[in-house]
Scaffold this active site. Structure first.
Site, PDB file in Angstrom:
ATOM      1  N   SER A 228       5.132  75.838 -20.677  1.00  0.00           N
ATOM      2  CA  SER A 228       4.792  74.807 -20.253  1.00  0.00           C
ATOM      3  C   SER A 228       3.277  74.633 -20.405  1.00  0.00           C
ATOM      4  O   SER A 228       2.976  73.394 -21.192  1.00  0.00           O
ATOM      5  CB  SER A 228       4.915  74.524 -19.008  1.00  0.00           C
ATOM      6  OG  SER A 228       6.287  74.777 -18.458  1.00  0.00           O
TER       7      SER A 228
ATOM      8  N   CYS B 184       6.025  72.704  -5.310  1.00  0.00           N
ATOM      9  CA  CYS B 184       7.203  73.100  -5.419  1.00  0.00           C
ATOM     10  C   CYS B 184       8.367  72.457  -4.713  1.00  0.00           C
ATOM     11  O   CYS B 184       8.316  72.159  -3.561  1.00  0.00           O
ATOM     12  CB  CYS B 184       7.307  74.749  -4.618  1.00  0.00           C
ATOM     13  SG  CYS B 184       8.790  75.675  -4.659  1.00  0.00           S
TER      14      CYS B 184
ATOM     15  N   ALA C  69       3.917  72.963 -12.349  1.00  0.00           N
ATOM     16  CA  ALA C  69       3.044  71.886 -11.713  1.00  0.00           C
ATOM     17  C   ALA C  69       1.788  72.511 -11.713  1.00  0.00           C
ATOM     18  O   ALA C  69       0.732  71.713 -12.154  1.00  0.00           O
ATOM     19  CB  ALA C  69       3.403  71.480 -10.366  1.00  0.00           C
TER      20      ALA C  69
ATOM     21  N   GLN D  90      12.149  75.466 -17.260  1.00  0.00           N
ATOM     22  CA  GLN D  90      12.829  76.562 -16.320  1.00  0.00           C
ATOM     23  C   GLN D  90      12.790  75.847 -15.206  1.00  0.00           C
ATOM     24  O   GLN D  90      13.851  76.322 -14.291  1.00  0.00           O
ATOM     25  CB  GLN D  90      11.720  77.635 -16.322  1.00  0.00           C
ATOM     26  CG  GLN D  90      11.618  78.358 -17.646  1.00  0.00           C
ATOM     27  CD  GLN D  90      10.739  79.657 -17.727  1.00  0.00           C
ATOM     28  OE1 GLN D  90      11.063  80.519 -16.766  1.00  0.00           O
ATOM     29  NE2 GLN D  90       9.986  79.775 -18.770  1.00  0.00           N
TER      30      GLN D  90
ATOM     31  N   CYS E 206       7.347  80.333  -9.793  1.00  0.00           N
ATOM     32  CA  CYS E 206       8.324  79.292  -8.661  1.00  0.00           C
ATOM     33  C   CYS E 206       8.695  80.189  -7.406  1.00  0.00           C
ATOM     34  O   CYS E 206       9.873  80.414  -7.312  1.00  0.00           O
ATOM     35  CB  CYS E 206       9.339  78.646  -9.483  1.00  0.00           C
ATOM     36  SG  CYS E 206       9.884  77.045  -8.206  1.00  0.00           S
TER      37      CYS E 206
END
Length: 455
Positions: A49, A378, A346, A79, A199
């Site tokens: 990313s 999240c 993010a 992902q 994550c």
């Protein structure tokens, strides 16, 4: 046209690569010629990313041929979608694009793994023997999935129609739905390892989705669900942890804190856990379903370069500027950085304008003025139509975008996660246009501030 230097497809840095079937690659020169000639202004190691977002930004600014990306993967995966794939809400094919289509045409792509870093001489060596000399280096390698660190786990995952699954790899994510469909009665066990993970909310998303799946299919009463986490808390931000505890209590999900998976005995359907605070306490649990989040680390080749990494193996950068503490022509973005934020896509989006602006400033010999505040997000999917959108900063304080309480389960946030975020990712972030929701957050604040004044 995107220039591609071809090599064999391998697994590296936690990225699982599929074959190059159907793709055509153009060999530019022999490895020896490239070893003698390959130089670049900016070298990006990693095509995840953060790496792709910066490749788009930097190549647009610097021009064709100035930016080189090193990554062995033929596919780029979104992902964050793996949670939905595991729950049967998306297909695995929805989560990927060919790497050659994701990277800008202005970028040189070397399809190989970085295996050696020499920051003192500004050189990175690839798996097929290419030495790449750079003016500026961006490390964007992501995290490595260490399934092999848990004895018996890889064997358990190899069993056809087995009871063990994992949402974290494209090799295994489709097994999760299969296992949820096959379980009739018994213990459904979910884990979070004693290591940093990408994550951190994803392991418990799998719990909530499975629990909802079992209810939908009228078998919840026959299945006991437990979430075993090595962490001392359910979630790192209390604002959201309090809400998640209520979800667990309401749905009769048993949570075991400070409990780490150390072995899987697939022939007996036994998961072995250790109490982190009292290591002599070992728990053996029989499972009918076992969802495992593997231990993770920065890629081995990177951790072996002690000049670049800290004791934990992460690239040692200033948490505000993302510049390396020792090498001023080295930056990092995303999961491989030592920044103490939650490791999410993010986060990489919010870091991308900071890294871009500071890299351009460094190239010009100017002061670095752009600052990253630790923003992470999240979307905690809690079922097939609900989600809690957690957003927070370095201080673990809520940093919410929308003008309503985000620590509640909402369909609107689920719609955002399932429908809008993938489009935003592929259309905006991968083309260098998405810098996180800060501008949207500020716009909402301005609107409501103006509204209050007029009322």
């Amino acid at each position: 046209m995107l220039q591609i230097i071809s090599t064999k497809c391998i697994t590296v840095a936690g990225r699982y690569n599929l074959s190059k079937s159907g793709s055509t690659f153009r060999t530019l020169a022999t490895s020896q010629m490239l070893r003698e000639k390959h130089n670049c202004k900016v070298l990006i190691v990693g095509g995840g990313s953060g790496g792709c977002a910066l490749a788009a930004k930097l190549s647009s600014k610097l021009g064709k041929g100035k930016v080189t990306v090193v990554d062995p993967s033929s596919k780029h995966y979104y992902q964050p979608m793996f949670t939905l794939v595991g729950g049967g809400m998306k297909d695995l094919e929805d989560s990927s694009r060919p790497m050659e289509k994701v990277l800008p045409s202005r970028v040189k792509w070397i399809q190989s793994a970085a295996v050696e870093f020499d920051p003192n001489n500004n050189i990175v060596t690839t798996e097929n023997g290419i030495d790449i000399k750079y003016d500026m280096l961006l490390l964007a390698t992501g995290l490595q999935l260490n399934y092999d660190k848990i004895p018996g786990l890889e064997y358990a995952l190899s069993i056809i129609f087995g009871k063990v699954c994992s949402n974290y790899s494209p090799l295994y994510v489709s097994r999760t739905l299969e296992v949820m469909q096959n379980i009739k009665v018994g213990n459904a066990i979910f884990t979070f390892p004693a290591s940093p993970v990408k994550c951190p909310g994803a392991p418990q998303k799998a719990v909530y989705i499975a629990e909802h799946f079992f209810r939908k299919h009228k078998k919840r009463q026959n299945i006991s669900i437990s979430y075993n986490t090595a962490l001392p808390v359910l979630f790192g931000v209390k604002h959201y942890a309090d809400a998640l505890w209520k979800v667990c209590e309401k749905r009769n999900i048993n949570v075991n804190l400070r409990r780490n998976l150390i072995e899987v005995r697939a022939d007996e359907d036994i998961a072995v856990f250790q109490d982190i605070d009292n290591p002599e306490n070992i728990y053996e649990e029989e499972y009918a379903m076992l969802h495992v989040t593997p231990p993770m680390s920065a890629p081995t080749a990177l951790t072996q370069c002690k000049d670049l990494t800290n004791d934990a193996g992460f690239v040692e950068v200033d948490k505000s500027t993302l510049q390396h503490l020792k090498y001023k022509n080295v930056f990092a973005i995303g999961d491989c950085a030592s920044t103490p934020n939650s490791k999410t896509a993010a986060s990489a989006a919010a870091q991308s304008p900071v890294v871009y602006q500071n890299m351009i400033a460094a190239l010009k010999g100017k002061e670095l003025k752009s600052v990253y505040d630790g923003y992470a997000s999240c979307p905690l999917v809690t079922g097939y139509h609900s989600c809690i959108l957690a957003e927070f900063d370095y201080n673990l304080s809520p940093l919410e975008t929308f003008p309503f309480a985000q620590n509640k389960e909402r369909y609107t946030m689920f719609f955002l996660k399932k429908r809008l975020m993938p489009k935003l990712y592929w259309t905006l972030m991968m083309n260098g246009y998405w810098n996180g929701p800060e501008s949207m957050r500020n716009a909402f604040k301005s609107i409501f501030k103006t509204h209050k004044k007029t009322v």
